[in-house]
Design a protein around this motif. Structure first.
Motif, PDB file in Angstrom:
ATOM      1  N   LYS A   1      36.827  15.965  55.268  1.00 10.64           N
ATOM      2  CA  LYS A   1      36.032  16.524  56.361  1.00 10.64           C
ATOM      3  C   LYS A   1      36.038  18.040  56.450  1.00 10.64           C
ATOM      4  N   GLU A   2      37.208  18.640  56.236  1.00 13.55           N
ATOM      5  CA  GLU A   2      37.305  20.087  56.425  1.00 13.55           C
ATOM      6  C   GLU A   2      36.700  20.858  55.251  1.00 13.55           C
ATOM      7  N   LEU A   3      36.397  20.167  54.174  1.00 13.05           N
ATOM      8  CA  LEU A   3      35.942  20.864  52.972  1.00 13.05           C
ATOM      9  C   LEU A   3      34.412  20.826  52.888  1.00 13.05           C
ATOM     10  N   SER A   4      33.894  21.724  52.069  1.00 11.67           N
ATOM     11  CA  SER A   4      32.440  21.817  51.968  1.00 11.67           C
ATOM     12  C   SER A   4      31.887  20.663  51.129  1.00 11.67           C
ATOM     13  N   VAL A   5      30.580  20.499  51.213  1.00 13.75           N
ATOM     14  CA  VAL A   5      29.900  19.441  50.460  1.00 13.75           C
ATOM     15  C   VAL A   5      30.192  19.600  48.964  1.00 13.75           C
ATOM     16  N   LEU A   6      30.082  20.845  48.486  1.00 11.30           N
ATOM     17  CA  LEU A   6      30.320  21.087  47.066  1.00 11.30           C
ATOM     18  C   LEU A   6      31.759  20.758  46.688  1.00 11.30           C
ATOM     19  N   GLU A   7      32.699  21.172  47.529  1.00  9.82           N
ATOM     20  CA  GLU A   7      34.107  20.898  47.228  1.00  9.82           C
ATOM     21  C   GLU A   7      34.377  19.404  47.153  1.00  9.82           C
ATOM     22  N   ASN A   8      33.732  18.646  48.042  1.00  9.00           N
ATOM     23  CA  ASN A   8      33.894  17.191  48.013  1.00  9.00           C
ATOM     24  C   ASN A   8      33.523  16.633  46.643  1.00  9.00           C
ATOM     25  N   VAL A   9      32.434  17.123  46.097  1.00  9.87           N
ATOM     26  CA  VAL A   9      31.996  16.621  44.801  1.00  9.87           C
ATOM     27  C   VAL A   9      32.890  17.171  43.686  1.00  9.87           C
ATOM     28  N   LEU A  10      33.326  18.427  43.834  1.00  7.16           N
ATOM     29  CA  LEU A  10      34.194  19.020  42.815  1.00  7.16           C
ATOM     30  C   LEU A  10      35.509  18.249  42.693  1.00  7.16           C
ATOM     31  N   ILE A  11      36.018  17.786  43.820  1.00 10.88           N
ATOM     32  CA  ILE A  11      37.276  17.046  43.796  1.00 10.88           C
ATOM     33  C   ILE A  11      37.140  15.783  42.944  1.00 10.88           C
ATOM     34  N   ALA A  12      35.973  15.157  43.041  1.00 15.59           N
ATOM     35  CA  ALA A  12      35.763  13.951  42.246  1.00 15.59           C
ATOM     36  C   ALA A  12      35.701  14.261  40.754  1.00 15.59           C
ATOM     37  N   ASN A  13      35.476  15.534  40.417  1.00 10.76           N
ATOM     38  CA  ASN A  13      35.469  15.941  39.012  1.00 10.76           C
ATOM     39  C   ASN A  13      36.865  16.214  38.478  1.00 10.76           C
ATOM     40  N   HIS A  14      37.827  16.288  39.394  1.00 12.50           N
ATOM     41  CA  HIS A  14      39.172  16.711  38.986  1.00 12.50           C
ATOM     42  C   HIS A  14      39.783  15.772  37.953  1.00 12.50           C
ATOM     43  N   LEU A  15      39.413  14.502  37.979  1.00 10.80           N
ATOM     44  CA  LEU A  15      40.048  13.563  37.051  1.00 10.80           C
ATOM     45  C   LEU A  15      39.694  13.851  35.595  1.00 10.80           C
ATOM     46  N   ASN A  16      38.646  14.655  35.374  1.00  6.67           N
ATOM     47  CA  ASN A  16      38.304  14.998  33.995  1.00  6.67           C
ATOM     48  C   ASN A  16      38.942  16.299  33.530  1.00  6.67           C
ATOM     49  N   VAL A  17      39.675  16.970  34.422  1.00  7.06           N
ATOM     50  CA  VAL A  17      40.278  18.259  34.063  1.00  7.06           C
ATOM     51  C   VAL A  17      41.427  18.024  33.091  1.00  7.06           C
ATOM     52  N   LYS A  18      41.350  18.698  31.934  1.00  9.41           N
ATOM     53  CA  LYS A  18      42.388  18.508  30.924  1.00  9.41           C
ATOM     54  C   LYS A  18      43.447  19.609  30.998  1.00  9.41           C
ATOM     55  N   SER A  19      43.066  20.770  31.542  1.00  5.18           N
ATOM     56  CA  SER A  19      44.015  21.881  31.620  1.00  5.18           C
ATOM     57  C   SER A  19      45.156  21.517  32.561  1.00  5.18           C
ATOM     58  N   ASN A  20      46.338  22.056  32.274  1.00  3.57           N
ATOM     59  CA  ASN A  20      47.434  21.785  33.190  1.00  3.57           C
ATOM     60  C   ASN A  20      47.447  22.837  34.288  1.00  3.57           C
ATOM     61  N   VAL A  21      48.389  22.680  35.202  1.00  3.21           N
ATOM     62  CA  VAL A  21      48.376  23.506  36.409  1.00  3.21           C
ATOM     63  C   VAL A  21      48.624  24.984  36.097  1.00  3.21           C
ATOM     64  N   PHE A  22      49.364  25.278  35.037  1.00  2.67           N
ATOM     65  CA  PHE A  22      49.616  26.687  34.698  1.00  2.67           C
ATOM     66  C   PHE A  22      48.363  27.351  34.147  1.00  2.67           C
ATOM     67  N   GLU A  23      47.619  26.592  33.353  1.00  8.04           N
ATOM     68  CA  GLU A  23      46.348  27.132  32.863  1.00  8.04           C
ATOM     69  C   GLU A  23      45.417  27.422  34.042  1.00  8.04           C
TER      70      GLU A  23
END
Lengths: 349, 257
Positions: B91-113
């Motif tokens: 709820k607190e996040l923007s429309v774009l952020e909501n969709v971006l979060i769903a893309n996170h599962l494809n992120v291959k970089s680790n947290v340091f990158e």
């Protein structure tokens, strides 16, 4: 626009550096110490805000992580002579009694050690939610303290450590505070940061969007603990002496206070609130001293904390989400504030 | 071969059997609906498929692979996305952020990158953003991308929830009462929207729905649950004329019983 903001940020860091340079040579020891504390509390507040504010994990184990960092840093930096002086009940264990590291690697080691402890604690505790997590982490924080009280040949037990070289100065504390701010801002605005916020907003939805809850909670917990450990190391080095009693849960609550007042998911709020609270606690000190009202001289010991608490209540009553809520400072907003353009309505901005 | 197959899945909560020996077969590009009176166990069946619950008995196969007992995030990354009965946006996040979060599962970089903004992460972030904006444009939320998601009107929030599920690149989309609380106009829009995304994203859709217009209009196969038991399955026409279904919804007259 982006370039302008970067330039403004760099300029303000340079201004801060000039200020530190001035403060270093012109302020008295008391003022310098308070400034150091402000910066250290900024680091601690930010590290806790990452866990509690941005990831929504109600964790109260911060004092424990600080203790781990403070002890690791202290034991690595202390001179051999000081070590021998401290450990008269039982000698210090093997590798520690013969090594002296420089300050920076020791601080990093303190942070890494705290992160490792967070990893161990997180494995069972992060499976819990809400209040249960709070109680479990509070318990783990206390366990760390109790262990430190009883491991005489590593931590010197209840006697604590004295004669820690005072390497913390304004350059170190503010330098590390700035690094912390930059790293955390970068993390929060990255894809991982968005995943943390998703977990805060709705765990079930986050999980069904493919976010591995445990992994992301652990990452947040460990990074938070890392900076807590570094902050603890700086604090230990600033004070020159540490003992397990310092790291009671009251310390955790002090930091919790900073982030609640500043706004639970605002980096800006935490920084402002760390400075305001640290300075206010000193400024209000006159309340504890005898006060001359003309007709009588009154001294009420503890009045400082009463007034301080009342001020807190006022803030919490009128600013429910803390001073900043989840808003952040940005150059664009600041410039907009000063640029009063009367032609905005209907005109071009 | 069917895309998703549930084999005799059963969910018991203590002494209560919420879903009993439920069988399901989803074939590619079908729209399958699950209907039934309140408390029939429809959402429970959904929760078993998406990994929220671990079935007491039975197996679930996705593309021939056993997925029973996997975590929800693992199931999502295999290609099964869902929406919720009561909208669960960030709820607190923007429309774009909501969709971006769903893309996170494809992120291959680790947290340091990610923290140090290394090239691999920056590339991923860039493509993630352009993909999300493209998706939002496709579903008609392009102009609202910087709005706070909770500030959208109800129908748009539903649409955003579906868009968010689409961002995980699903093969199967599970919709839990997508038309709940919608007025007739919104319902109509939604029906055509579902048809549209099915074609555009090459989806198989499995949905729970109460609005019969929606169900009868677009589904190929309908399953009917009552008290955890599958009482009927078949084409919309069969279901409309099935005596058991009519009884479950309208009750039995005393004379017949």
């Amino acid at each position: 626009m982006k370039k302008r903001n970067l330039i403004l940020t760099i300029i303000s860091i340079i201004v801060l550096a000039i200020f530190i340079f001035y403060a270093d040579s012109n302020f008295d020891a008391y003022q310098v110490r308070i400034l150091n504390l402000c910066a250290i509390y900024t680091i601690l507040g930010l590290s806790m805000n990452l866990i509690n504010g941005f990831t929504g994990l109600f964790s109260l184990g911060h004092a424990g992580f600080m203790a781990v960092g403070a002890y690791t840093t202290a034991l690595l930096t202390m001179s051999l002579a000081a070590k021998e002086q401290n450990f008269f009940m039982q000698p210090l264990v093997a590798p520690l009694n013969s090594i002296v590291w420089p300050f920076l690697p020791s601080l990093l080691a303190g942070g890494l050690m705290a992160a490792f402890v967070a990893y161990l604690i997180g494995a069972p505790a992060l499976r819990l939610k809400g209040d249960y997590l709070a109680i479990a982490t509070l318990g783990f924080g206390e366990i760390i303290r109790v262990i430190f009280t009883n491991t005489q040949n590593i931590t010197n037990g209840a006697l604590g450590l004295k004669g820690i070289p005072s390497s913390t100065n304004l350059w170190w504390s503010f330098g590390i505070a700035i690094v912390t701010i930059i790293v955390l801002l970068s993390l929060i605005n990255s894809s991982y940061g968005r995943a943390f916020k998703a977990i805060r907003e709705d765990e079930i939805a986050a999980e069904s969007m493919g976010i591995n809850l445990f992994k992301h909670k652990s990452i947040s917990f460990m990074i938070g603990a890392f900076f807590a450990g570094v902050g603890g190391g700086l604090l230990g080095s600033l004070l020159g002496t540490i003992d397990p009693l310092m790291f009671r849960f009251l310390l955790t609550f002090n930091i919790l206070l900073i982030i609640v007042l500043g706004g639970m998911s605002s980096v800006t709020g935490t920084i402002i609130s760390a400075f305001v609270i640290t300075i206010a606690q000193e400024v209000l000190r006159f309340l504890d001293e005898p006060m001359n009202f003309g007709f009588a001289v009154v001294q009420i010991t503890g009045l400082r904390m009463v007034i301080f608490s009342a001020l807190l209540m006022v803030v919490v009553l009128f600013y429910r989400n803390g001073l900043m809520g989840s808003r952040e400072f940005s150059w664009d907003k600041l410039i907009k504030l000063f640029k009063r353009n009367p032609l905005v309505k209907g005109g071009t901005k | 071969m069917s895309l998703l197959k549930a084999d005799q899945i059963t969910m018991q909560f203590g002494g209560l059997t919420a879903v009993n020996n439920f069988n399901l077969e989803l074939n590619k590009n079908e729209i399958v609906a699950l209907i039934g009176p309140n408390g029939a166990g429809k959402t429970t069946a959904f929760n078993m498929i998406t990994g929220v619950y671990n079935p007491t008995k039975g197996k679930i196969y996705f593309e021939g692979k056993d997925i029973t007992g996997l975590r929800p995030d693992q199931i999502t990354s295999l290609g099964i996305a869902r929406t919720f009965q009561n909208i669960r946006l960030f709820k607190e996040l923007s429309v774009l952020e909501n969709v971006l979060i769903a893309n996170h599962l494809n992120v291959k970089s680790n947290v340091f990158e990610a923290i140090f903004k290394l090239p691999r992460y920056m590339k991923e972030e860039k493509s993630m953003i352009s993909k999300s904006i493209e998706l939002l444009d496709k579903v008609g939320l392009g102009d609202l991308k910087y709005e706070k998601s909770s500030s959208l009107p109800y129908g748009k929030q539903r649409r955003l929830e579906i868009a968010r599920a689409l961002a995980t690149n699903p093969k199967i989309l599970l919709l839990d009462e997508p038309a709940a609380g919608m007025n007739p106009k919104e319902t109509e829009d939604l029906t055509s929207f579902i048809k549209e995304i099915k074609e555009q994203f090459d989806l198989t859709i499995f949905m729970i729905e109460h609005h019969m217009q929606v169900v009868m209009g677009i589904s190929n196969v309908i399953y009917v649950l009552d008290y955890g038991i599958t009482i009927a399955q078949g084409s919309p026409y069969d279901i409309q004329n099935n005596q058991k279904v009519i009884e479950a919804y309208l009750g039995v007259s005393e004379n017949d019983a």
